[in-house]
Design a protein around this motif. Structure first.
Motif, PDB file in Angstrom:
ATOM      1  N   UNK A 205      55.233 -26.689  44.670  1.00  0.00           N
ATOM      2  CA  UNK A 205      56.113 -25.813  43.705  1.00  0.00           C
ATOM      3  C   UNK A 205      55.891 -26.209  42.351  1.00  0.00           C
ATOM      4  N   UNK A 206      56.471 -25.436  41.408  1.00  0.00           N
ATOM      5  CA  UNK A 206      56.049 -25.493  39.915  1.00  0.00           C
ATOM      6  C   UNK A 206      56.674 -27.037  39.561  1.00  0.00           C
ATOM      7  N   UNK A 207      55.996 -27.739  38.496  1.00  0.00           N
ATOM      8  CA  UNK A 207      56.274 -28.817  38.078  1.00  0.00           C
ATOM      9  C   UNK A 207      55.123 -29.640  37.696  1.00  0.00           C
ATOM     10  N   UNK A 208      55.585 -30.569  36.774  1.00  0.00           N
ATOM     11  CA  UNK A 208      54.733 -31.623  36.066  1.00  0.00           C
ATOM     12  C   UNK A 208      53.424 -30.935  35.806  1.00  0.00           C
ATOM     13  N   UNK A 209      53.483 -29.940  34.910  1.00  0.00           N
ATOM     14  CA  UNK A 209      52.454 -29.094  34.744  1.00  0.00           C
ATOM     15  C   UNK A 209      51.171 -29.937  34.168  1.00  0.00           C
ATOM     16  N   UNK A 210      50.009 -29.952  34.602  1.00  0.00           N
ATOM     17  CA  UNK A 210      48.874 -30.602  34.251  1.00  0.00           C
ATOM     18  C   UNK A 210      47.705 -29.284  34.317  1.00  0.00           C
ATOM     19  N   UNK A 211      46.639 -29.940  33.788  1.00  0.00           N
ATOM     20  CA  UNK A 211      45.222 -28.736  34.093  1.00  0.00           C
ATOM     21  C   UNK A 211      44.463 -29.310  35.201  1.00  0.00           C
ATOM     22  N   UNK A 212      44.516 -28.591  36.518  1.00  0.00           N
ATOM     23  CA  UNK A 212      43.341 -28.862  37.335  1.00  0.00           C
ATOM     24  C   UNK A 212      42.075 -28.294  36.840  1.00  0.00           C
ATOM     25  N   UNK A 213      41.195 -28.510  37.579  1.00  0.00           N
ATOM     26  CA  UNK A 213      39.641 -28.213  37.118  1.00  0.00           C
ATOM     27  C   UNK A 213      38.520 -27.917  38.063  1.00  0.00           C
ATOM     28  N   UNK A 214      37.716 -26.998  38.215  1.00  0.00           N
ATOM     29  CA  UNK A 214      36.945 -26.755  39.042  1.00  0.00           C
ATOM     30  C   UNK A 214      35.634 -26.005  38.126  1.00  0.00           C
ATOM     31  N   UNK A 215      34.392 -26.373  38.812  1.00  0.00           N
ATOM     32  CA  UNK A 215      33.288 -25.640  38.197  1.00  0.00           C
ATOM     33  C   UNK A 215      32.528 -24.902  39.281  1.00  0.00           C
ATOM     34  N   UNK A 216      31.900 -23.834  38.768  1.00  0.00           N
ATOM     35  CA  UNK A 216      30.877 -22.967  39.382  1.00  0.00           C
ATOM     36  C   UNK A 216      29.772 -22.856  38.682  1.00  0.00           C
TER      37      UNK A 216
END
Length: 528
Positions: A85-96
């Motif tokens: 659920x929403x919380x501890x907002x950070x930036x996840x990351x993926x590339x393509x």
């Protein structure tokens, strides 16, 4: 605190417990992303999208920092490393390298020091105006909102990377823009060639406005102007975007598009996305006068929000591409998925086209998705009346499909498809010729009782073109995306059918219709 001076056994146990929990939290933070590549070899849970991006585990919302650099499309996103659920907002990351097959990378920007990493954008600083890189190795710069958890404050911050996004350094001079406001967020930054400056557009959510700022170096920002209120103001404004597009493919004529999300107040409740067409001179956005008083929806479904377009796509590519969060804040934390929650839409390419009621934004699925096409079924010149069994041969494997159909409506009141169909479930995707709209009906689509706002019928106004209607549909286990008349209108909806509800059929009501052409492809998974 000096542990050596503490002799109470209970206190010692408490301290060591805190230390162990901190270590486990750090491990869990990385596990949620670093093990994703291994989990992607299965990626086969119920409702798991097979050709839409989703995190291996935990919560995801807005796409952030969409930027192309050195052959890679970067997708950052709002991410909770600790739960679904929403919380501890950070930036996840993926590339393509193709917008279809994604490689998960570790969390790029982490919450720390009472500052969450809220939404924002990323650019490649080719001229090294920031001084973070060099002429030979221009830095990638992320611009994001710092959301303070110990006070009511949001400000704009930057971080930079000189290794193509694999590692990040937060700027020691943060914040770079602080107006001492509680609601001031989601910076979208572009390079404006005409004024030779960086331009930031950022939302003033509770005022139904966006502000424009200018900078020479991404560090120091000056107020340029404001826009709004305009269009829909039924909820707070968030996640703006700004870009220029040719009109009708004419390189000598262009307009600027300002996109702004709002929540609630979407076309059918909850989250929604609207856009304005006009001019931007590097300082002020001026909405075209003939569109004032209108609300133009980007997507008429319930599950299209926080859309963002890619920056730095090469000129020889020539496309403006964006991706949206495929969810709605009315029920986002309750959708029945595990161990992850949320997905992104398929990437879409954008254009501006002139219709009889003015210039409108048109979006189409990116052509790269065609590489997933597998078994193909094709039909032409078939009369459809009532319930049709024409698609019986493809109805047993219909939860990963691409469908392109063209109908002459003729005498029918309604013509279209029933998808994700089972003995007692179906999602209806059809055209209402009597009232002139495309619709998706998910009232009987499967699990709907997790939130009272989920079930419903979502409609988009659509005129026939010389008596015909064209539908382009993507079905992916727990989603339906419908492009009407080559992207003139779009409806994006999540669905949660039972196992075995994977049929597809044609139908009409009120009379017959002519199926001019129909192509159906089984789509392969992008995760294996």
């Amino acid at each position: 605190m000096n542990i050596k001076k503490i002799t109470n056994p209970l206190s010692l146990l408490l301290i060591f417990g805190i230390l162990i929990t901190a270590c486990q939290s750090s491990e869990n933070r990385q596990e949620g992303v670093e093990t994703a590549s291994q989990e992607a070899t299965t990626y086969n849970e119920q409702y798991r999208p097979q050709f839409h991006f989703s995190p291996a585990k935990n919560w995801m919302n807005d796409p952030n920092g969409l930027v192309y650099h050195d052959g890679e499309y970067h997708l950052f996103y709002q991410y909770n490393p600790f739960g679904d659920t929403w919380g501890h907002m950070s930036w996840g990351h993926a590339v393509s390298d193709d917008l279809v097959h994604w490689e998960h990378l570790p969390v790029a920007l982490e919450e720390e020091n009472n500052v969450m990493i809220f939404s924002g954008s990323a650019v490649v600083d080719h001229n090294n105006t920031s001084g973070f890189g060099s002429a030979d190795n221009p830095p990638m710069v992320a611009i994001y909102t710092g959301h303070h958890t110990d006070q009511e404050l949001q400000d704009q911050r930057i971080a930079y990377s000189t290794d193509n996004g694999r590692s990040w350094t937060k700027y020691e001079g943060n914040p770079v823009l602080d107006e001492e406001m509680a609601n001031f967020r989601d910076p979208k930054v572009i390079w404006h060639e005409g004024s030779q400056q960086w331009v930031m557009v950022v939302a003033l959510p509770t005022e139904y406005k966006v502000r424009f700022y200018g900078s020479e170096n991404l560090k120091e920002w000056n107020l340029l102007s404001e826009f709004g209120p305009s269009g829909a103001t039924g909820g707070i404004w968030e996640c703006p975007d700004l870009f220029e597009l040719a009109v009708d493919g004419d390189s000598d004529q262009s307009k600027w598009v300002l996109q702004v999300d709002l929540n609630p107040g979407g076309p059918f409740g909850g989250s929604g996305s609207q856009y304005f067409v006009g001019e931007f001179d590097g300082k002020t956005f001026a909405q075209d006068p003939d569109t004032e008083g209108e609300t133009r929806w980007v997507d008429y479904g319930k599950d299209f929000y926080a859309v963002q377009s890619y920056d730095n796509i090469p000129e020889n590519n020539g496309r403006r591409i964006w991706i949206s969060w495929m969810n709605n804040w009315q029920y986002a934390e309750q959708i029945p998925t595990s161990p992850w929650r949320s997905a992104m839409t398929i990437p879409r390419s954008l254009s501006l086209q002139t219709f009889d009621d003015g210039i409108h934004l048109v979006h189409q699925p990116v052509q790269e998705l065609q590489q997933l096409r597998g078994e193909h079924h094709q039909f032409e010149q078939q009369e459809i009346s009532g319930a049709s069994d024409l698609l019986a041969e493809v109805s047993s494997n219909g939860n990963q499909l691409e469908v392109i159909a063209s109908f002459s409506v003729d005498e029918a009141d309604t013509v279209g498809f029933k998808v994700a169909q089972g003995t007692s479930e179906e999602t209806v995707v059809a055209y209402d010729a009597v009232n002139g709209y495309l619709f998706v009906d998910r009232t009987n689509s499967g699990q709907t009782d997790f939130n009272e706002n989920f079930a419903g019928v979502h409609k988009a106004p659509l005129k026939q073109v010389e008596g015909e209607v064209k539908l382009h549909i993507f079905i992916d286990r727990s989603s339906v995306e419908v492009f009407g008349n080559d992207g003139r209108v779009v409806i994006t909806d999540r669905i949660f059918p039972s196992d075995g509800s994977d049929g597809i059929s044609l139908f009409t009501t009120g009379g017959s219709a002519e199926l001019q052409s129909l192509d159906i492809w089984q789509l392969n998974s992008s995760w294996n």
